[in-house]
Every structure is written in C-alpha cells, then in structure tokens.
Motif scaffolding. Sequence first.
Motif, PDB file in Angstrom:
ATOM      1  N   ALA A 240     -21.181 -50.750 -20.340  1.00  0.00           N
ATOM      2  CA  ALA A 240     -21.900 -51.169 -19.013  1.00  0.00           C
ATOM      3  C   ALA A 240     -21.771 -52.651 -19.093  1.00  0.00           C
ATOM      4  CB  ALA A 240     -23.450 -50.933 -19.366  1.00  0.00           C
ATOM      5  N   PRO A 241     -21.761 -53.331 -17.766  1.00  0.00           N
ATOM      6  CA  PRO A 241     -21.617 -54.675 -17.477  1.00  0.00           C
ATOM      7  C   PRO A 241     -22.673 -55.499 -18.220  1.00  0.00           C
ATOM      8  CG  PRO A 241     -21.243 -53.176 -15.593  1.00  0.00           C
ATOM      9  CD  PRO A 241     -21.920 -52.595 -16.512  1.00  0.00           C
ATOM     10  N   THR A 242     -22.260 -56.686 -18.715  1.00  0.00           N
ATOM     11  CA  THR A 242     -23.166 -57.412 -19.459  1.00  0.00           C
ATOM     12  C   THR A 242     -23.431 -58.684 -18.598  1.00  0.00           C
ATOM     13  OG1 THR A 242     -21.532 -58.798 -20.421  1.00  0.00           O
ATOM     14  CG2 THR A 242     -22.209 -56.905 -21.780  1.00  0.00           C
ATOM     15  N   GLU A 243     -24.556 -59.332 -18.756  1.00  0.00           N
ATOM     16  CA  GLU A 243     -25.228 -60.466 -17.911  1.00  0.00           C
ATOM     17  C   GLU A 243     -24.131 -61.514 -18.269  1.00  0.00           C
ATOM     18  OE1 GLU A 243     -27.620 -60.693 -16.009  1.00  0.00           O
ATOM     19  OE2 GLU A 243     -27.897 -58.711 -16.211  1.00  0.00           O
ATOM     20  N   PRO A 244     -23.886 -62.279 -17.317  1.00  0.00           N
ATOM     21  CA  PRO A 244     -23.100 -63.656 -17.495  1.00  0.00           C
ATOM     22  C   PRO A 244     -23.792 -64.590 -18.484  1.00  0.00           C
ATOM     23  CG  PRO A 244     -24.124 -63.666 -15.389  1.00  0.00           C
ATOM     24  CD  PRO A 244     -24.388 -62.305 -15.700  1.00  0.00           C
ATOM     25  N   ARG A 245     -22.916 -65.232 -19.239  1.00  0.00           N
ATOM     26  CA  ARG A 245     -23.101 -66.245 -20.138  1.00  0.00           C
ATOM     27  C   ARG A 245     -23.675 -67.343 -19.381  1.00  0.00           C
ATOM     28  NH1 ARG A 245     -21.138 -70.364 -22.222  1.00  0.00           N
ATOM     29  NH2 ARG A 245     -19.158 -69.910 -21.420  1.00  0.00           N
ATOM     30  N   THR A 246     -24.733 -67.965 -19.735  1.00  0.00           N
ATOM     31  CA  THR A 246     -25.236 -68.917 -19.327  1.00  0.00           C
ATOM     32  C   THR A 246     -24.774 -70.391 -20.145  1.00  0.00           C
ATOM     33  OG1 THR A 246     -27.241 -68.069 -18.363  1.00  0.00           O
ATOM     34  CG2 THR A 246     -27.165 -70.529 -18.498  1.00  0.00           C
ATOM     35  N   PRO A 247     -24.022 -71.186 -19.512  1.00  0.00           N
ATOM     36  CA  PRO A 247     -23.470 -72.189 -20.271  1.00  0.00           C
ATOM     37  C   PRO A 247     -24.632 -72.864 -21.305  1.00  0.00           C
ATOM     38  CG  PRO A 247     -22.619 -72.339 -17.984  1.00  0.00           C
ATOM     39  CD  PRO A 247     -23.683 -71.490 -17.807  1.00  0.00           C
ATOM     40  N   GLY A 248     -24.262 -73.524 -22.388  1.00  0.00           N
ATOM     41  CA  GLY A 248     -25.134 -74.153 -23.143  1.00  0.00           C
ATOM     42  C   GLY A 248     -25.392 -75.542 -22.731  1.00  0.00           C
ATOM     43  N   LEU A 249     -26.024 -76.233 -23.415  1.00  0.00           N
ATOM     44  CA  LEU A 249     -26.579 -77.671 -22.906  1.00  0.00           C
ATOM     45  C   LEU A 249     -25.459 -78.542 -23.214  1.00  0.00           C
ATOM     46  CD1 LEU A 249     -28.598 -79.781 -22.533  1.00  0.00           C
ATOM     47  CD2 LEU A 249     -29.017 -80.098 -24.957  1.00  0.00           C
ATOM     48  N   ARG A 250     -24.437 -78.438 -24.369  1.00  0.00           N
ATOM     49  CA  ARG A 250     -23.571 -79.349 -24.366  1.00  0.00           C
ATOM     50  C   ARG A 250     -22.028 -78.741 -24.203  1.00  0.00           C
ATOM     51  NH1 ARG A 250     -25.872 -83.821 -26.484  1.00  0.00           N
ATOM     52  NH2 ARG A 250     -27.768 -83.637 -27.529  1.00  0.00           N
TER      53      ARG A 250
ATOM     54  N   PRO B  72     -18.640 -77.463 -22.165  1.00  0.00           N
ATOM     55  CA  PRO B  72     -17.758 -78.195 -21.169  1.00  0.00           C
ATOM     56  C   PRO B  72     -18.492 -77.896 -19.697  1.00  0.00           C
ATOM     57  CG  PRO B  72     -16.349 -77.054 -22.657  1.00  0.00           C
ATOM     58  CD  PRO B  72     -17.748 -76.646 -23.032  1.00  0.00           C
ATOM     59  N   ASP B  73     -18.774 -76.777 -19.391  1.00  0.00           N
ATOM     60  CA  ASP B  73     -19.333 -76.608 -18.022  1.00  0.00           C
ATOM     61  C   ASP B  73     -20.393 -77.558 -17.841  1.00  0.00           C
ATOM     62  OD1 ASP B  73     -18.614 -74.243 -19.687  1.00  0.00           O
ATOM     63  OD2 ASP B  73     -18.514 -73.176 -17.850  1.00  0.00           O
ATOM     64  N   ALA B  74     -21.666 -77.847 -18.708  1.00  0.00           N
ATOM     65  CA  ALA B  74     -22.562 -78.547 -18.384  1.00  0.00           C
ATOM     66  C   ALA B  74     -22.237 -80.057 -18.470  1.00  0.00           C
ATOM     67  CB  ALA B  74     -23.857 -78.182 -19.404  1.00  0.00           C
ATOM     68  N   GLY B  75     -21.449 -80.226 -19.523  1.00  0.00           N
ATOM     69  CA  GLY B  75     -21.083 -81.646 -19.684  1.00  0.00           C
ATOM     70  C   GLY B  75     -20.278 -82.090 -18.410  1.00  0.00           C
ATOM     71  N   PHE B  76     -19.197 -81.380 -17.953  1.00  0.00           N
ATOM     72  CA  PHE B  76     -18.632 -81.782 -16.581  1.00  0.00           C
ATOM     73  C   PHE B  76     -19.370 -82.055 -15.517  1.00  0.00           C
ATOM     74  CE2 PHE B  76     -16.152 -80.412 -13.000  1.00  0.00           C
ATOM     75  CZ  PHE B  76     -15.284 -81.348 -12.928  1.00  0.00           C
ATOM     76  N   ALA B  77     -20.304 -81.010 -15.277  1.00  0.00           N
ATOM     77  CA  ALA B  77     -21.390 -81.037 -14.097  1.00  0.00           C
ATOM     78  C   ALA B  77     -21.897 -82.261 -14.133  1.00  0.00           C
ATOM     79  CB  ALA B  77     -22.329 -79.930 -14.006  1.00  0.00           C
ATOM     80  N   ARG B  78     -22.557 -82.717 -15.150  1.00  0.00           N
ATOM     81  CA  ARG B  78     -23.262 -83.879 -15.453  1.00  0.00           C
ATOM     82  C   ARG B  78     -22.332 -85.173 -15.005  1.00  0.00           C
ATOM     83  NH1 ARG B  78     -26.279 -81.017 -19.657  1.00  0.00           N
ATOM     84  NH2 ARG B  78     -24.569 -81.612 -21.193  1.00  0.00           N
ATOM     85  N   ASP B  79     -21.296 -85.318 -15.895  1.00  0.00           N
ATOM     86  CA  ASP B  79     -20.521 -86.573 -15.670  1.00  0.00           C
ATOM     87  C   ASP B  79     -19.779 -86.466 -14.262  1.00  0.00           C
ATOM     88  OD1 ASP B  79     -20.896 -87.393 -18.228  1.00  0.00           O
ATOM     89  OD2 ASP B  79     -18.967 -86.827 -19.319  1.00  0.00           O
ATOM     90  N   MET B  80     -19.358 -85.408 -13.821  1.00  0.00           N
ATOM     91  CA  MET B  80     -18.719 -85.586 -12.410  1.00  0.00           C
ATOM     92  C   MET B  80     -19.737 -85.779 -11.367  1.00  0.00           C
ATOM     93  SD  MET B  80     -15.687 -85.626 -11.050  1.00  0.00           S
ATOM     94  CE  MET B  80     -14.521 -84.903 -12.053  1.00  0.00           C
ATOM     95  N   ALA B  81     -20.930 -85.431 -11.596  1.00  0.00           N
ATOM     96  CA  ALA B  81     -21.949 -85.663 -10.514  1.00  0.00           C
ATOM     97  C   ALA B  81     -22.025 -87.388 -10.713  1.00  0.00           C
ATOM     98  CB  ALA B  81     -23.111 -85.063 -10.957  1.00  0.00           C
ATOM     99  N   VAL B  82     -22.214 -87.854 -11.658  1.00  0.00           N
ATOM    100  CA  VAL B  82     -22.137 -89.297 -11.526  1.00  0.00           C
ATOM    101  C   VAL B  82     -20.741 -89.968 -10.979  1.00  0.00           C
ATOM    102  CG1 VAL B  82     -22.323 -91.602 -13.233  1.00  0.00           C
ATOM    103  CG2 VAL B  82     -23.589 -89.287 -13.710  1.00  0.00           C
ATOM    104  N   HIS B  83     -19.805 -89.452 -11.617  1.00  0.00           N
ATOM    105  CA  HIS B  83     -18.352 -90.098 -11.159  1.00  0.00           C
ATOM    106  C   HIS B  83     -18.307 -89.890  -9.490  1.00  0.00           C
ATOM    107  CE1 HIS B  83     -13.840 -90.620 -11.358  1.00  0.00           C
ATOM    108  NE2 HIS B  83     -14.322 -91.060 -12.502  1.00  0.00           N
ATOM    109  N   HIS B  84     -18.663 -88.736  -9.220  1.00  0.00           N
ATOM    110  CA  HIS B  84     -18.757 -88.625  -7.663  1.00  0.00           C
ATOM    111  C   HIS B  84     -19.589 -89.656  -6.808  1.00  0.00           C
ATOM    112  CE1 HIS B  84     -16.015 -85.338  -7.511  1.00  0.00           C
ATOM    113  NE2 HIS B  84     -16.448 -84.721  -6.731  1.00  0.00           N
TER     114      HIS B  84
END
Length: 222
Positions: free
Chosen positions: A25-35, A37-49
């Motif tokens: 059966a399909p599994t729930e999508p994995r939520t990115p962890g605090l540290r 790459p998904d979360a780190g990029f989102a935080r850093d690129m938000a500042v960069h932008h």
Amino acid sequence: MLFAAAATVAAANGGGASAGSGAPAPTEPRTPGLRSPDAGFARDMAVHHQQAVEMSFIVRDRTQDEAVRTLAYDIANTQANQRGMLLGWLDLWGLPKVVADEPPMAWMRAASGGGDDPAGHDSHGGHGGRAADPASGALMPGMATKEELERLGTASGRDAEVLFLQLMTDHHKGGVAMAEGCAQQCGTPVEKALAQGMVDAQRSELTLMADMLKQRGAAPRG
C-alpha cells in the motif's frame, strides 16, 4: 498553492500501486527533518532571495534606465514568490524558519559528507559564488556585504546600474551553486523541481547581465 504542492509531493512519493495488485500500500510522504538538505535549503535560500529583492528595490530608485529597472522588477517579483513557497513548505513541514545554532550552508556540508565550506567553491561550470564573509554581512555565497549595499544605496545612474549588475551577478552565481546542491540532494520532488528551475532561470539572467555590463563598458567582477 501549498495544498497543490503537498498533493504533488504525495503523488510523487506515495507510489502508484492499484487496488488488488498485491503491491504494498502507498506510504505517507516523508516529512523532511530539521537538518535535512530540504529544510536547510529552504531556510538559507529564503534569506538569499530576500537580499536579491532588497537590492532590486534599491536600484529601481537609483536609475531611470528601463532595462535595468525591468530586470530588477522581474528578479524582485520572481524571488519574492519563490521565497514565499520556501517559507510555506517549512510551515507545512512544521519546521522553524530559523535554527539558532545552525551555520549558513550547513546542509550542503552535511550532505557532501565533508567539512569544507562550499561558499566559495566553484564546481559547476564557473557558477560558484564568492566566499561568504559573515563579519561583513555576507552570510552565504554571492551575498553582498553591508558596505556594498550601502554603496548601492548612494550610487546613481550608470554607477548604480553597473554596481547592481555586478552584485547581482555574484548573487546569482552563489544562488545557482546552492540550488544545484538542492537539486542533487533534496528529497522533496517539488522542491527539487523548484531548485532546478532556479538554476535554469538564473543562468539565463547571468548571460543577460553580462551583456548589459558590456553595453555599459564594464564586466562581472572576478
């Protein structure tokens, strides 16, 4: 927009087995962890932008040149929208927008398995940013220093146009390196797609800005 993004993530990660096929059966999508790459990029690129948006608004008040003002408007509009998406995903994942003990770019160092700071590393066809200097206010690759922002705010006419194009060229080079890192290392499909879109769009703008500098008898900084 966030619900649509979440649905896309679920569809991409959830599998496509039909009922009665015998497949898991399909599994729930994995939520990115605090540290992650998904979360780190989102935080850093938000500042960069955010800095790109700031520089774009500054130069629109410092020149009447329509080509530069149009470019600045496009950059501000695009990067403000992308910043909203990145911050929205952090909210969706239940993750903070700032982590007090997390150095900028830590997600790239962790994902690459090394201790070298990638801030000044040029490993993607000349698109790496200048090394970041936190003491001067440049937190990530390609970001302008406090002094450079002050100079832009007091320049006018051609001087403002050239400085903006040079600063934004450095900024885009750093942004491309960061976005390539996420396109390779992030696990969330919609974020990877956004990162690759940033790479493609900013490379195109780098070519445009090089031409605009040449028209003004100038060139990108080394």
